[in-house]
Design a protein around this motif. Structure first.
Motif, PDB file in Angstrom:
ATOM      1  N   LEU A   1      16.583  90.590 -46.462  1.00  0.00           N
ATOM      2  CA  LEU A   1      15.503  89.133 -46.842  1.00  0.00           C
ATOM      3  C   LEU A   1      14.368  89.789 -48.216  1.00  0.00           C
ATOM      4  O   LEU A   1      13.964  88.928 -49.537  1.00  0.00           O
ATOM      5  CB  LEU A   1      13.860  88.376 -46.208  1.00  0.00           C
ATOM      6  CG  LEU A   1      14.712  87.492 -44.961  1.00  0.00           C
ATOM      7  CD1 LEU A   1      13.490  87.388 -43.674  1.00  0.00           C
ATOM      8  CD2 LEU A   1      14.949  85.772 -45.516  1.00  0.00           C
ATOM      9  N   LEU A   2      13.509  90.696 -48.519  1.00  0.00           N
ATOM     10  CA  LEU A   2      12.440  91.490 -49.223  1.00  0.00           C
ATOM     11  C   LEU A   2      13.857  91.281 -50.461  1.00  0.00           C
ATOM     12  O   LEU A   2      13.168  91.277 -51.339  1.00  0.00           O
ATOM     13  CB  LEU A   2      12.355  92.330 -49.339  1.00  0.00           C
ATOM     14  CG  LEU A   2      10.822  92.387 -47.774  1.00  0.00           C
ATOM     15  CD1 LEU A   2      10.085  93.407 -47.366  1.00  0.00           C
ATOM     16  CD2 LEU A   2      10.038  91.452 -48.697  1.00  0.00           C
ATOM     17  N   PHE A   3      14.941  92.243 -50.647  1.00  0.00           N
ATOM     18  CA  PHE A   3      15.826  92.388 -50.835  1.00  0.00           C
ATOM     19  C   PHE A   3      16.175  90.730 -52.518  1.00  0.00           C
ATOM     20  O   PHE A   3      16.609  91.346 -53.095  1.00  0.00           O
ATOM     21  CB  PHE A   3      16.828  92.896 -50.850  1.00  0.00           C
ATOM     22  CG  PHE A   3      17.408  94.003 -50.370  1.00  0.00           C
ATOM     23  CD1 PHE A   3      15.979  95.147 -50.735  1.00  0.00           C
ATOM     24  CD2 PHE A   3      17.870  95.014 -50.029  1.00  0.00           C
ATOM     25  CE1 PHE A   3      15.541  96.521 -50.278  1.00  0.00           C
ATOM     26  CE2 PHE A   3      17.824  96.380 -49.215  1.00  0.00           C
ATOM     27  CZ  PHE A   3      16.743  97.314 -49.611  1.00  0.00           C
ATOM     28  N   ASN A   4      16.490  90.160 -51.289  1.00  0.00           N
ATOM     29  CA  ASN A   4      16.701  88.519 -51.490  1.00  0.00           C
ATOM     30  C   ASN A   4      15.921  87.546 -52.091  1.00  0.00           C
ATOM     31  O   ASN A   4      16.287  86.720 -52.822  1.00  0.00           O
ATOM     32  CB  ASN A   4      18.064  88.453 -51.072  1.00  0.00           C
ATOM     33  CG  ASN A   4      19.353  89.228 -50.706  1.00  0.00           C
ATOM     34  OD1 ASN A   4      19.776  89.432 -51.505  1.00  0.00           O
ATOM     35  ND2 ASN A   4      19.493  88.939 -49.200  1.00  0.00           N
ATOM     36  N   ARG A   5      14.928  88.188 -51.947  1.00  0.00           N
ATOM     37  CA  ARG A   5      13.415  87.170 -52.203  1.00  0.00           C
ATOM     38  C   ARG A   5      13.903  86.543 -53.409  1.00  0.00           C
ATOM     39  O   ARG A   5      13.169  85.977 -53.435  1.00  0.00           O
ATOM     40  CB  ARG A   5      11.895  87.812 -51.929  1.00  0.00           C
ATOM     41  CG  ARG A   5      11.206  86.947 -51.932  1.00  0.00           C
ATOM     42  CD  ARG A   5      10.074  87.742 -51.542  1.00  0.00           C
ATOM     43  NE  ARG A   5       8.181  86.752 -51.544  1.00  0.00           N
ATOM     44  CZ  ARG A   5       7.361  87.299 -50.809  1.00  0.00           C
ATOM     45  NH1 ARG A   5       7.223  88.509 -50.802  1.00  0.00           N
ATOM     46  NH2 ARG A   5       5.957  86.481 -50.577  1.00  0.00           N
ATOM     47  N   HIS A   6      13.982  87.167 -54.886  1.00  0.00           N
ATOM     48  CA  HIS A   6      13.811  86.645 -55.971  1.00  0.00           C
ATOM     49  C   HIS A   6      15.143  85.602 -55.812  1.00  0.00           C
ATOM     50  O   HIS A   6      14.670  84.126 -56.935  1.00  0.00           O
ATOM     51  CB  HIS A   6      14.053  87.990 -56.943  1.00  0.00           C
ATOM     52  CG  HIS A   6      15.430  88.140 -57.121  1.00  0.00           C
ATOM     53  ND1 HIS A   6      15.461  89.224 -55.652  1.00  0.00           N
ATOM     54  CD2 HIS A   6      16.775  88.847 -57.749  1.00  0.00           C
ATOM     55  CE1 HIS A   6      16.576  89.678 -55.995  1.00  0.00           C
ATOM     56  NE2 HIS A   6      17.683  89.120 -57.565  1.00  0.00           N
TER      57      HIS A   6
END
Length: 323
Positions: free
Chosen positions: A215-220
């Motif tokens: 999730l953090l990797f793809n947050r943007h």
């Protein structure tokens, strides 16, 4: 109260001073909503709005900015907690700037707060708070930022920032039947979230929680896709956007009182300037008639009154809305 229009409020740490100004304008104008959806710091200021405690959010900003230990990098290194969460979520709402929880309990407004289960990576939403402790705990969970705060155990979930899994809860309102919504963003028009530079840190800190890391990797990507959806909805006159036209002069951890006051005043003035158009939107009077440049820009979330003396700035604003 507008019976069929929801309100969505973006978080953003201390940038929420902008949204606080907007909400106080709503209180001054007796504008209410049957549903309010939010995450992160938006949950704090939404509580004051639903309890109709005008000026409370501004007092919270002063309390946070004046306390020497509210934001501490020493505490971050020692305890993995940048913000003094006990002070913000326990002492402030119960002692410093008391929250009138009874008003929230008695309110007819549905209050939806988004959080993230860091083990499954799924969003977890709450709209029922039996006690003030329940509300404060859910709000605390929604404001707990990865790497800057500790997770919160609640309702058989290990929770953190709701913005990780769903930063802007527009779909949550639509799914509940609110086809028209007012949206307050604390990021400026044209903002584009870039990929994090902290992937290495997240991999190290959360190696046992791969769904959270993903999730953090793809947050943007999630954020930018949601913004594109908002643009489409605004063009269809299904949402009314209130947001800064330029980046706010404050970060998530801003503590300077004068800066926070300026941002609060900016939010109030922006909402006041858009008030006539907002009332038309809420009344359903805004049709599909032919419109001019200024109103077309407003429908896409920008300013109503462009500076007449600056043709270059006007061209820039128009270019920014070509989507």
């Amino acid at each position: 109260m507008t019976d069929s229009t929801g309100l969505m409020i973006e978080g953003g740490g201390m940038r929420s001073a902008y949204a606080a100004g907007v909400l106080d304008l709503f209180l001054d104008q007796n504008i209410e909503f049957p549903a309010v959806a939010t995450t992160s710091a938006g949950a704090i200021i939404s509580s004051s709005f639903i309890s109709k405690q005008r000026d409370r959010n501004y007092e919270i900003l002063k309390a946070v900015s004046s306390h020497p230990q509210t934001i501490s990098f020493k505490r971050l290194l020692r305890q993995r907690e940048l913000f003094n969460m006990d002070y913000i979520f326990d002492k402030i709402p119960s002692e410093i700037v008391p929250l009138d929880f009874n008003r929230i309990s008695d309110s007819n407004t549905d209050f939806l707060i988004g959080t993230t289960d860091i083990n499954t990576g799924s969003p977890v939403y709450y709209d029922t708070y039996e006690t003030m402790d329940d509300l404060n705990t859910v709000t605390r969970a929604s404001c707990s930022l990865p790497a800057l705060s500790r997770s919160v155990l609640y309702d058989n979930h290990e929770l953190m920032d709701g913005g990780i899994s769903n930063p802007i809860l527009i779909d949550s309102l639509i799914d509940r039947g609110y086809k028209k919504n007012v949206v307050i963003l604390t990021r400026n028009m044209g903002y584009f979230k870039r990929a994090t530079q902290l992937n290495w840190l997240y991999k190290k800190m959360f190696k046992e929680r791969p769904m959270l890391v993903k999730l953090l990797f793809n947050r943007h990507i999630i954020y930018n896709q949601t913004i594109e959806k908002l643009k489409k909805l605004a063009a269809e006159n299904k949402i009314f956007l209130i947001q800064p036209d330029l980046p706010l002069a404050a970060s998530r951890v801003e503590k300077r009182k004068i800066r926070l006051k300026d941002i609060y005043n900016q939010g109030y003035k922006d909402a006041e300037r858009k008030l006539p158009a907002l009332k038309m939107f809420l009344s359903g009077a805004m049709g599909n008639e032919k419109i001019g440049v200024e109103e077309r820009l407003w429908r896409r979330g920008n300013l109503l009154d462009l500076p007449e003396e600056s043709a270059g700035f006007t061209d820039y604003m128009i270019n920014q809305t070509r989507f």
